[in-house]
Write an enzyme that holds these catalytic residues in place. Structure first.
Site, PDB file in Angstrom:
ATOM      1  N   GLU A   1      -0.700  -6.035   5.564  1.00 42.90           N
ATOM      2  CA  GLU A   1       0.132  -5.021   5.467  1.00 42.90           C
ATOM      3  C   GLU A   1       0.205  -4.313   7.006  1.00 42.90           C
ATOM      4  O   GLU A   1       1.392  -3.850   7.026  1.00 42.90           O
ATOM      5  CB  GLU A   1      -0.594  -3.885   4.500  1.00 42.90           C
ATOM      6  CG  GLU A   1       0.256  -2.677   4.431  1.00 42.90           C
ATOM      7  CD  GLU A   1      -0.774  -1.798   3.587  1.00 42.90           C
ATOM      8  OE1 GLU A   1      -0.223  -1.350   2.579  1.00 42.90           O
ATOM      9  OE2 GLU A   1      -1.790  -1.376   3.759  1.00 42.90           O
TER      10      GLU A   1
ATOM     11  N   CYS B   1     -10.593  -1.638  -5.212  1.00 38.89           N
ATOM     12  CA  CYS B   1     -11.131  -1.950  -3.660  1.00 38.89           C
ATOM     13  C   CYS B   1     -12.408  -2.405  -3.444  1.00 38.89           C
ATOM     14  O   CYS B   1     -12.860  -2.881  -2.668  1.00 38.89           O
ATOM     15  CB  CYS B   1     -10.676  -0.876  -2.418  1.00 38.89           C
ATOM     16  SG  CYS B   1      -9.028  -0.524  -2.935  1.00 38.89           S
TER      17      CYS B   1
ATOM     18  N   GLU C   1       8.214  -3.499   8.993  1.00 40.52           N
ATOM     19  CA  GLU C   1       8.561  -1.964   8.565  1.00 40.52           C
ATOM     20  C   GLU C   1       7.491  -1.090   8.974  1.00 40.52           C
ATOM     21  O   GLU C   1       7.797   0.161   8.661  1.00 40.52           O
ATOM     22  CB  GLU C   1       9.176  -1.872   7.010  1.00 40.52           C
ATOM     23  CG  GLU C   1       7.998  -2.233   5.967  1.00 40.52           C
ATOM     24  CD  GLU C   1       8.029  -3.798   5.539  1.00 40.52           C
ATOM     25  OE1 GLU C   1       8.405  -4.470   6.375  1.00 40.52           O
ATOM     26  OE2 GLU C   1       7.655  -3.972   4.462  1.00 40.52           O
TER      27      GLU C   1
ATOM     28  N   CYS D   1      -0.658   1.185  -3.452  1.00 43.50           N
ATOM     29  CA  CYS D   1      -1.810   1.311  -2.519  1.00 43.50           C
ATOM     30  C   CYS D   1      -2.246  -0.119  -1.946  1.00 43.50           C
ATOM     31  O   CYS D   1      -2.945  -0.317  -1.229  1.00 43.50           O
ATOM     32  CB  CYS D   1      -3.150   2.059  -2.846  1.00 43.50           C
ATOM     33  SG  CYS D   1      -2.490   3.575  -3.850  1.00 43.50           S
TER      34      CYS D   1
ATOM     35  N   SER E   1       6.154   2.885  -6.830  1.00 40.71           N
ATOM     36  CA  SER E   1       6.048   3.859  -5.733  1.00 40.71           C
ATOM     37  C   SER E   1       6.616   3.442  -4.552  1.00 40.71           C
ATOM     38  O   SER E   1       6.084   2.551  -4.087  1.00 40.71           O
ATOM     39  CB  SER E   1       4.664   4.525  -5.985  1.00 40.71           C
ATOM     40  OG  SER E   1       4.590   5.428  -4.760  1.00 40.71           O
TER      41      SER E   1
ATOM     42  N   GLU F   1       6.555  11.936  -6.541  1.00 42.65           N
ATOM     43  CA  GLU F   1       7.396  10.993  -6.902  1.00 42.65           C
ATOM     44  C   GLU F   1       7.342  11.009  -8.453  1.00 42.65           C
ATOM     45  O   GLU F   1       8.646  10.573  -9.124  1.00 42.65           O
ATOM     46  CB  GLU F   1       7.127   9.905  -6.099  1.00 42.65           C
ATOM     47  CG  GLU F   1       8.029   8.734  -6.366  1.00 42.65           C
ATOM     48  CD  GLU F   1       7.707   7.325  -5.967  1.00 42.65           C
ATOM     49  OE1 GLU F   1       6.628   7.238  -5.172  1.00 42.65           O
ATOM     50  OE2 GLU F   1       8.387   6.272  -5.987  1.00 42.65           O
TER      51      GLU F   1
ATOM     52  N   GLU G   1       2.853  10.851  -4.095  1.00 41.15           N
ATOM     53  CA  GLU G   1       2.962   9.516  -5.471  1.00 41.15           C
ATOM     54  C   GLU G   1       3.098  10.579  -6.716  1.00 41.15           C
ATOM     55  O   GLU G   1       3.952  10.380  -7.659  1.00 41.15           O
ATOM     56  CB  GLU G   1       1.868   8.690  -5.528  1.00 41.15           C
ATOM     57  CG  GLU G   1       2.149   7.626  -6.226  1.00 41.15           C
ATOM     58  CD  GLU G   1       1.555   6.289  -6.171  1.00 41.15           C
ATOM     59  OE1 GLU G   1       0.882   6.190  -4.833  1.00 41.15           O
ATOM     60  OE2 GLU G   1       1.195   5.537  -6.865  1.00 41.15           O
TER      61      GLU G   1
ATOM     62  N   LYS H   1      -4.987  -5.953   3.950  1.00 37.85           N
ATOM     63  CA  LYS H   1      -4.597  -4.675   4.743  1.00 37.85           C
ATOM     64  C   LYS H   1      -4.084  -5.388   6.219  1.00 37.85           C
ATOM     65  O   LYS H   1      -3.362  -4.587   6.780  1.00 37.85           O
ATOM     66  CB  LYS H   1      -5.693  -3.685   5.183  1.00 37.85           C
ATOM     67  CG  LYS H   1      -5.869  -3.110   3.574  1.00 37.85           C
ATOM     68  CD  LYS H   1      -4.900  -1.769   3.422  1.00 37.85           C
ATOM     69  CE  LYS H   1      -5.019  -1.407   2.163  1.00 37.85           C
ATOM     70  NZ  LYS H   1      -3.967  -0.253   2.100  1.00 37.85           N
TER      71      LYS H   1
END
Lengths: 386, 614, 163
Positions: free
Chosen positions: B386, B541, B391, B324, B344, B300, B297, B383
């Site tokens: 996710e 988190c 994908e 994230c 990102s 990036e 990141e 999560k």
């Protein structure tokens, strides 16, 4: 019915002209001195409400006319709005002047939508005559307009903070108070919410003076009052009588002397039986917003109570625990009572529930269930009717 | 009679903050003017039961269980809403009327509730159960109401059983006020009122970010995570499976709370031992891929900066926003589908690890990826969603098979009878080993930014970030939106175009704060920003929807302290110094950060979803 | 009203929002307008309103579910609302209720198949001096009898068929 004043002739604009002759603070003073108390039922002194709103910080203030008349047995506001709209609107303009508001709203219950066009026409006429809108009566320092906001069918919106929630586009659920609407009301601005009849009476007070009003009624409950009378009477209708009149006197006026019991204040009011007919209808004795429902000796009072509790359970907003679930449990209990299979302990438990609701519910709807519950149950147990 | 002037003066005299004298249960107390009765009682150790009140939320005054008696007031008042202004208020928190009303309320709630305490995930932590116990409710004066709702078990992350709901509306206020999502509402009225979604759609099908904040704010078991423990047990019991678990930084700072350790107790080493005892074959630290994330990141970001500042390429959007937090990603997809270019492209550390596990790790260890089961321990319910995203199969397999929340793993440890508080400490396993403190602080709001700065600044200038002991204080703390900048001076030649530039960044946590930032960005007020860190949950988190309950800012601060002090004690504090990360680039991701291979495995794309519901 | 032709609810909503504005205080007037013009506020419309006013769909739907004059399900062109509260209850509501069911051919809570009529109970409509009473859309009728109800229904049936 004799000479009527509230429901008598009225030259539109009279009240506003009288108000504009006074300083704003003097108008508040006049209303205070008249002893006028809110006619929706709670009886908060109107002048004090206006004074608090006038004193509240901020330039943007609102006047709201509570035309969400939904209490079972009341229809006086319907008559006022249909036959005396100028009286009501002039009272609102007077309030706007007194507290320094520029906008007023009529919260008109959905069930009265048939009045909408006529009311809009009256407002338009007022505007065209310079009695509403900018620079009222040529006074550059006084702009005030009135809009009509239509309700959508919810009794609880008659509670002023629920009404405001509804106007703001939400479920009509009562707010936490304090702060009260006079400090933080519509759009969080200081707001005066008064009943239709209250505004009509304000106009009469401006017209005839505080002393005139103060001179009628009792020390604590000044003035005239409109009573909506229905049920087992010869002449149901709207009656204009002084505050403080006894139940007996009222029954004589309306042709209801056969009554076994009278429900005063609608579903959320109190039932009185024959032995209490000498009690006064006044804030200091039996308070009411004007609903008088008369029951003859053949009526099944538990059936009446069931009807009221069905009403409360349907109309509870469901927000607070005591009202959301308590109304349902009281209804269950009364149905069981009707079926005749209830132990005395169960009756005690139900009374206990109603009392608990009275002290712990968030608004008047849940708080007032114990009044009909206790008094109608008592009347039933007394055996005054079938 | 008072004049308007006098009334106004009286109002103004009600200065909030000064002390007033109040009497509670016959004893005198000094109370902060403007505080609620509940706050005053809590500060003075006077127990008042609550259900709809929560430290994170504005008061609603709907459950009425905190009703107290105030002298001079006929009706009771709710302690959570009633503020003390005038001196001399006389309060009783346990008068006969108070107890009678509370008991009536409890009886009503309990008769409404399905009452399946013994099969309820909230048993033992349920606030309703606790109050019922305090009041010794042994029988109900009503027949229990028939269950009215079908539980919703169809979602990827959140399970709803409204038969356990007491309509305190904490979930709604959380979803509306803290998260600005609005997935839930109150429907119908009176006894038929209930909490639901638009058209009673499954939570998985409405605009919901799966963040799970509704769960951590629910007083009962009406809201829970979708349970992955049966599948994980099954995998652990299967001798043919190689079961690895990666553990995110936040659970270790909160797991102790499930075992009666005080908030802020770090149990990293003990938890590792417990997971070994449960039978996991390898214990890995998600901080490793947090370090990797910083490399990807950060690179990036530098590439975006170069494109914008040197090449004048406007297709590379700035500011770059972190990716994230899967709740945050779904929020963006729903509410800002036209601004996804700011995100990102890096996968979250969880998904990077999943992809590496079934490729690099499998190759390294010579294990058939088919037989690898990847489990992750996360503070997060999103999560789970996710890991299910279509994908997330770049390894050729489902990259992450199962996600356990902190609560679920605690449940497994308890079921196995493993005494976590007294276990010996053990380390993480090779080949990923122990990670850096920079990866660890990902668990707190601002941590990604701090970690990125520790690395980016050093890459660009060749020097350590100019903050005492590498602790970048402007990135820390629970303020909803933080903005700061770092001046880049004396940069190395490769990054000479950044000489003198002021690297500007913002940090937000909780989606309502994120919304504020996004609206500012949309209005062009943040055009000079370069990098924004956003975490869906309050506190980051460590305050995630999969963390233990209860939660409030005090607990979040304690967890943050645990994370920051562990970071300070680690030998390795910067992601780019993690030797295992360097090794992975040397051996596997050989074309470096943001190279082709890492693009294939470690980067992703997003789905514009919008808000329209089908 | 309840035509079976396909309605583009986005357009319907956009027209009403253009008139009422996008402020949150416009939500209920918008819902009322659509209820009035289309006989209900279906999910598609709720969805479009939510997006136009930048509020959640749940918020729009919870408001509709609160008010008895707003419905998600289609209602008839003429909604008969018979008062069930005490003064009407005591003065012949049940007989009038049966007469209404017979005349309309539907039970309480139902909408006729031709989409012409809905029949429901309502709470006090402020006509307690003329019991039993009902509303038909915006018209109030008091002093109902089983006979008068037949005439009223016939009138509306004629009106409805003329349209």
């Amino acid at each position: 019915m004799g000479d009527r004043v509230i429901l008598g002739p009225y030259a539109p604009g009279t009240a506003v002209d009288a108000a504009l002759d006074q300083r704003r603070s003097d108008v508040v003073m006049t209303v205070r001195e008249s002893g006028l108390r809110g006619r929706g039922g709670a009886g908060f002194p109107t002048g004090t409400k206006w004074m608090l709103a006038a004193a509240a910080a901020g330039d943007e203030k609102y006047v709201i006319c509570n035309a969400d008349e939904g209490e079972p047995g009341t229809f006086k506001d319907r008559v006022l709005l249909q036959e005396y709209p100028d009286l009501v609107f002039d009272g609102m303009v007077t309030a706007g002047y007194a507290i320094g508001a520029k906008e007023g709203y009529v919260y008109l219950r959905a069930e009265y939508r048939y009045m909408l066009d006529a009311l809009e026409n009256v407002l338009e006429k007022m505007r065209s005559e310079g009695r509403l809108g900018n620079a009222i009566r040529g006074r550059e320092d006084f702009d005030f307009d009135i809009h009509i906001h239509l309700g959508s069918g919810a009794y609880v919106c008659g509670e002023e903070s629920a009404l405001i929630e509804s106007m703001e586009g939400r479920r009509g659920e009562p707010r936490i108070r304090p702060p009260f609407p006079v400090v933080a009301g519509y759009l969080n601005k200081p707001t005066v919410v008064n009943n239709v009849e209250t505004f009509a009476l304000v106009s009469r007070v401006m017209e005839h003076g505080a002393d005139w009003f103060r001179g009628i009624g009792t020390e604590e409950s000044a003035g005239l009052k409109l009573y909506s009378v229905s049920g087992d009477v010869q002449e149901p209708g709207v009656y204009e009588l002084p505050m403080g009149i006894t139940v007996n006197a009222l029954l004589e006026t309306v042709g209801g002397t056969d009554a076994a019991a009278v429900q005063i204040g609608g579903a959320s009011g109190t039932m009185v039986t024959r032995r209490e007919f000498d009690r006064k209808i006044a804030f200091e004795d039996i308070a009411t917003g004007g609903s008088i429902i008369v029951f003859g000796p053949e009526r099944n009072l538990l059936g009446v109570l069931e009807n009221f509790l069905e009403f409360f359970a349907e109309e509870s907003c469901g927000q607070c625990t005591p009202c959301r679930l308590g109304t349902m449990r009281l209804l269950e209990g009364v149905r069981d009572l009707q079926n005749g299979s209830v132990e005395p302990e169960r009756i005690d438990a139900l009374r206990n529930l109603a009392d608990s609701m009275a002290i712990s519910a968030k608004c008047g709807l849940g708080q007032s269930c114990n009044a009909p519950f206790g008094s109608i149950l008592d009347a039933h147990l007394e055996g005054v009717a079938r | 009679m008072k004049t308007n002037e006098e009334v106004r003066e009286q109002e103004e005299a009600r200065d909030v903050g000064t002390l007033v004298r109040v009497t509670i249960n016959g004893r005198e107390y000094r109370a902060r003017r403007g505080a609620t009765i509940l706050e005053i009682c809590q500060e003075n150790g006077i127990p008042v039961p609550t259900l709809c009140a929560h430290d994170d939320l504005t008061s609603a005054g709907v459950c009425r269980i905190c009703s107290v008696e105030i002298e001079g007031s006929w009706a009771l008042q709710t302690a959570c809403t009633m503020e003390v202004h005038d001196p001399g208020m006389v309060i009783n928190t346990h008068s006969p009327r108070v107890r009678q009303a509370r008991r009536a309320i409890l009886e009503l709630l309990l008769a409404e509730h399905c009452g399946d305490c013994y099969t309820c995930a909230a048993s033992g932590t349920c606030e309703l159960q606790e109050i019922a116990d305090d009041y010794g409710i042994r029988e109900l004066p009503y027949e229990r109401r028939e269950p009215r709702f079908e539980p919703d078990d169809t979602g990827p992350s959140i399970y709803r059983d409204m038969n356990k709901c007491i309509q305190c509306r904490r979930c709604i206020r959380t979803c509306d006020d803290i998260q600005s999502v609005g997935a839930l509402g109150v429907f119908a009225r009176g006894p038929e009122a209930h909490i639901s979604t638009f058209a009673d759609m499954p939570l998985g099908d409405v605009v919901c970010t799966n963040c799970g904040q509704c769960i951590t704010h629910c007083p009962t078991g009406a809201l829970r995570e979708v349970d992955h423990t049966p599948e994980v047990w099954k995998a652990l019991e299967d001798p043919d499976k190689h079961v690895v678990i990666q553990t995110a930084p936040a659970p270790r700072a909160a797991m102790g709370e499930c075992f009666d350790l005080p908030p802020g107790t770090s149990v990293t080493g003990r938890m590792n031992t417990a997971m070994r005892d449960l039978g996991f074959d390898r214990i890995f630290d998600t901080n490793f891929t947090a370090d990797l994330t910083i490399m990807e990141e950060g690179t990036e970001l530098l590439l975006r900066l170069k494109a914008a500042l040197v090449d004048g390429d406007t297709s590379m959007k700035l500011p770059q926003i972190t990716s994230c937090s899967p709740g945050w990603i779904k929020y963006m997809e729903h509410f800002y589908p036209d601004m996804l270019d700011h995100l990102s492209t890096c996968k979250s550390p969880q998904q990077m690890f999943g992809a590496l596990m079934k490729t690099y790790y499998a190759e390294e260890q010579g294990i058939d990826p088919e037989s690898i089961v990847t489990v992750s321990l996360m503070p997060c319910t999103a999560k789970k969603f996710e890991s299910d995203r279509p994908e997330m199969v770049d390894s050729g397999h489902k990259d992450v098979d199962y996600v356990l929340t902190t609560r679920e793993l605690a449940q497994m440890i308890r079921e196995a009878g493993i005494p976590l508080p007294i276990l010996e400490e053990t380390s993480f396993d090779e080949p990923f080993g122990d990670a850096s403190g920079a990866g660890l602080i990902f668990g707190a709001t601002g941590g990604v930014m701090e970690a990125a700065l520790r690395t980016a600044y050093e890459i660009v200038t060749g020097r350590e970030v100019p903050f005492d002991n590498l602790n970048i204080e402007p990135c820390r703390g629970l303020e909803g939106i933080k903005m700061a900048s770092v001046k880049l001076e004396g940069v190395v030649e490769e990054w000479s175009f950044l000489e003198g530039a002021e690297l500007k960044f913002a940090i937000a946590h909780g989606l309502a704060n994120a919304q504020t930032v996004m609206e500012m960005l949309r209005d062009g007020e943040l055009d000079d920003l370069h990098f924004i860190e956003i975490m869906a949950c309050p506190g980051g988190c460590l305050g995630g929807g999969g963390q233990p309950m209860p939660v409030n800012d005090e607990i979040r601060r304690a967890r943050a302290t645990a994370i920051y002090s562990e970071d300070e004690d680690l030998p390795l504090r910067k992601s780019h110094e993690n030797p295992h990360v360097a090794y992975v680039y040397e051996k596997f991701l050989t074309d470096g950060p943001c190279g082709h291979k890492s693009h294939d495995l470690l980067h992703t794309h997003y789905t514009p979803r919008g808000r329209e519901l089908k | 009203m309840t035509t079976r032709t396909r309605i583009d609810w986005n357009n319907v909503v956009q027209d009403v929002v253009d008139m009422r504005g996008e402020d949150h205080t416009a939500l209920i007037p918008i819902l009322q307008d659509i209820q009035r013009s289309h006989g209900h506020v279906p999910r598609e419309a709720q969805n479009a309103i939510a997006i136009a006013l930048d509020v959640s769909q749940a918020r729009v739907a919870e408001v509709i579910s609160f008010y008895s004059f707003l419905t998600e399900e289609p209602q008839g062109q003429y909604i008969f609302r018979l008062c069930q509260t005490i003064s009407c209850e005591m003065d012949g509501k049940d007989e009038v209720a049966s007469a209404l069911e017979r005349a309309l051919g539907i039970a309480f809570g139902e909408t006729s198949e031709d989409g012409l009529f809905s029949l429901e109970y309502t709470n006090c409509i402020g006509m307690c001096d003329q019991p039993p009473a009902m509303l038909v859309n915006d018209d109030a009728f008091g002093g109902l009898t089983p006979q008068s109800v037949q005439d009223i229904v016939a009138d509306y049936r004629r009106k409805g068929e003329e349209r």
